[in-house]
Design a protein around this motif. Structure first.
Motif, PDB file in Angstrom:
ATOM      1  N   LEU A 191     -15.601 111.317 -42.762  1.00 33.62           N
ATOM      2  CA  LEU A 191     -14.543 110.602 -42.134  1.00 33.62           C
ATOM      3  C   LEU A 191     -12.904 111.306 -41.948  1.00 33.62           C
ATOM      4  O   LEU A 191     -12.173 111.465 -41.533  1.00 33.62           O
ATOM      5  N   ARG A 192     -12.905 112.114 -44.078  1.00 33.09           N
ATOM      6  CA  ARG A 192     -11.800 112.125 -45.027  1.00 33.09           C
ATOM      7  C   ARG A 192     -11.386 113.810 -44.273  1.00 33.09           C
ATOM      8  O   ARG A 192     -10.810 114.098 -43.488  1.00 33.09           O
ATOM      9  N   MET A 193     -12.756 114.353 -43.809  1.00 26.98           N
ATOM     10  CA  MET A 193     -12.826 115.705 -43.327  1.00 26.98           C
ATOM     11  C   MET A 193     -12.324 115.872 -41.477  1.00 26.98           C
ATOM     12  O   MET A 193     -12.063 116.419 -41.288  1.00 26.98           O
ATOM     13  N   TYR A 194     -12.505 114.627 -41.173  1.00 31.39           N
ATOM     14  CA  TYR A 194     -12.978 114.683 -39.569  1.00 31.39           C
ATOM     15  C   TYR A 194     -11.042 114.135 -39.382  1.00 31.39           C
ATOM     16  O   TYR A 194      -9.764 115.018 -38.169  1.00 31.39           O
ATOM     17  N   MET A 195     -10.529 113.396 -40.365  1.00 34.11           N
ATOM     18  CA  MET A 195      -9.155 113.204 -39.700  1.00 34.11           C
ATOM     19  C   MET A 195      -8.021 114.356 -40.491  1.00 34.11           C
ATOM     20  O   MET A 195      -7.230 114.808 -40.051  1.00 34.11           O
ATOM     21  N   GLU A 196      -8.648 115.191 -40.689  1.00 33.77           N
ATOM     22  CA  GLU A 196      -8.134 116.119 -42.074  1.00 33.77           C
ATOM     23  C   GLU A 196      -7.823 117.538 -40.041  1.00 33.77           C
ATOM     24  O   GLU A 196      -7.508 118.049 -40.519  1.00 33.77           O
ATOM     25  N   LEU A 236      -8.058 116.696 -37.350  1.00 32.75           N
ATOM     26  CA  LEU A 236      -7.011 116.237 -36.488  1.00 32.75           C
ATOM     27  C   LEU A 236      -5.861 117.005 -36.629  1.00 32.75           C
ATOM     28  O   LEU A 236      -5.003 116.995 -36.031  1.00 32.75           O
ATOM     29  N   LYS A 237      -5.104 116.461 -38.074  1.00 34.08           N
ATOM     30  CA  LYS A 237      -4.421 117.015 -38.532  1.00 34.08           C
ATOM     31  C   LYS A 237      -3.992 118.549 -38.517  1.00 34.08           C
ATOM     32  O   LYS A 237      -2.835 119.213 -37.989  1.00 34.08           O
ATOM     33  N   GLN A 238      -5.069 119.605 -39.102  1.00 36.06           N
ATOM     34  CA  GLN A 238      -4.693 120.483 -38.389  1.00 36.06           C
ATOM     35  C   GLN A 238      -4.684 120.890 -37.098  1.00 36.06           C
ATOM     36  O   GLN A 238      -4.188 121.537 -36.946  1.00 36.06           O
ATOM     37  N   LYS A 239      -4.812 120.628 -36.289  1.00 32.13           N
ATOM     38  CA  LYS A 239      -5.221 120.915 -34.560  1.00 32.13           C
ATOM     39  C   LYS A 239      -3.952 120.722 -34.719  1.00 32.13           C
ATOM     40  O   LYS A 239      -3.721 121.283 -33.498  1.00 32.13           O
ATOM     41  N   LYS A 240      -3.908 119.632 -34.646  1.00 32.83           N
ATOM     42  CA  LYS A 240      -2.341 119.298 -34.429  1.00 32.83           C
ATOM     43  C   LYS A 240      -1.068 120.265 -35.282  1.00 32.83           C
ATOM     44  O   LYS A 240      -0.159 120.864 -34.095  1.00 32.83           O
ATOM     45  N   ALA A 241      -1.262 120.966 -35.894  1.00 35.14           N
ATOM     46  CA  ALA A 241      -0.230 121.384 -36.962  1.00 35.14           C
ATOM     47  C   ALA A 241      -0.433 122.946 -35.556  1.00 35.14           C
ATOM     48  O   ALA A 241       0.269 123.797 -35.735  1.00 35.14           O
TER      49      ALA A 241
END
Ligand code: CO8
Length: 304
Positions: free
Chosen positions: A292-297, A299-304
């Motif tokens: 879950l942590r990797m998935y959330m990261e 999502l954040k990277q995709k945004k950046a």
């Protein structure tokens, strides 16, 4: 009561104000038209309508109220696009460009933060609310239509396939599906059963194993949604479809719906506690928390 004009403007409307019963909470706007017996539930939990414990509780309370209201025979579920949400609080006219350029979401599914780093007790309470929402929606006596005006992954897809009919915006930027395996988690048997009841065994098998998210045209092809319409017509098409469904003798339709859905519902009803325990022991595992942590990261990277 707010409406969006053909110019992409958000404006206050006074149409049939005496016949409408509008209730709103922080995250839901419910517009119940007493004349037609149709309620529209607008989800507005920014940024992506993720289903947190609070939001699920609000949805459940609203579903229960509408279910008990004999004057309410149909329910349309849709999302207030994020670009509108900020604007709605001040009710002013907004320009075309800012509305149309925004990516939109129907619901991003379960709120991942409710499953990450939380105590077993919290996870159990959260899962009970997820079950409750599904039991209420899938088992509703009302005609339920999902007006899917944005992406609808995982729990958002579950909400949609729990309705009687799905109309999706024909926009290739949007997708829908049960993508749980992509997060390293497993959709429970009742997510799977609802999907099988919608698109059949083979489509579900592939879809769940691969965690597939379908573009609208693909979703239509496998029957995951029933109709595609231009983006600005999702709600009007849902209203039109609702009229057709409500023309069927109510008692006969309700008994038929119950006959079709009861075995699936009973399967969870008789296993609720075990299902909660399964969820809690699965989701609190270190390896799953890491996924879950990797998935959330991601999502954040995709945004950046
Ligand atoms: N939960 C919590 N936060 C979320 C979620 C979510 N499901 N989805 C997005 N967010 C957050 C993002 O992290 C971001 O936060 P921040 O602004 O702090 O960086 C913010 O919302 C906006 O997200 P995006 O920038 O990604 O917004 P976009 O408009 O570009 O994209 C999408 C919207 C397409 C919805 C995209 O956010 C997305 O793909 N989200 C993930 C959707 C997803 O995979 N959901 C699965 C949830 S799990 C589930 O529903 C079923 C679980 C069953 C459990 C079974 C276990 C046994």
């Amino acid at each position: 009561l707010l409406s969006c004009s053909s110019h992409g403007r958000l404006c206050a409307s006074s149409t049939s104000i005496t016949q409408r019963n509008n209730s709103s909470s922080a995250k839901l706007i419910v517009d119940h038209d007493q004349t037609t017996g149709v309620a529209v539930m607008h989800m507005q939990s920014p940024p992506v309508n993720s289903l947190s414990l609070d939001f699920l509780t609000e949805i459940c309370i609203t579903l229960e109220k509408l279910e008990m209201d004999k004057g309410c025979r149909g329910l349309i579920i849709t999302s207030v696009p994020s670009a509108y949400v900020a604007t709605m609080q001040i009710i002013v006219v907004v320009g075309n460009s800012s509305v149309n350029s925004q990516p939109k979401v129907f619901s991003a599914g379960l709120d991942i933060l409710e499953m990450y780093g939380k105590s077993p007790e919290h996870c159990g309470e959260f899962w009970k609310a997820v079950q409750e929402m599904w039991l209420k929606l899938y088992g509703s006596n009302m005609v339920t239509i999902a007006a899917i005006n944005g992406s609808s992954p995982a729990g958002g897809c579950l909400m949609s396939i729990s309705c009687d009919y799905r109309i999706m915006a024909d926009n290739p930027r949007y997708s829908i599906g049960l993508n749980e395996t992509k997060l390293g988690i497993v959709a429970p048997f009742w997510f799977k059963d609802t999907m099988v009841n919608t698109v059949g065994h083979r489509n579900t098998e592939m879809s769940l194993e691969l965690g597939l998210l379908y573009k609208p045209a693909e979703a239509l092809k496998i029957g995951l949604v029933d109709q595609l319409v231009p983006e600005d017509q999702v709600l009007s098409a849902a209203t039109q479809t609702m009229t057709n469904w409500l023309a069927i003798p109510e008692h006969a339709r309700q008994i038929t719906k119950s006959m079709m859905r009861k075995p699936t519902i009973e399967k969870l009803r008789s296993n609720r506690e075990a299902d909660i325990q399964n969820f809690v022991s699965f989701i609190t595992k270190e390896s799953i928390q890491k996924s879950l942590r990797m998935y959330m990261e991601m999502l954040k990277q995709k945004k950046a």
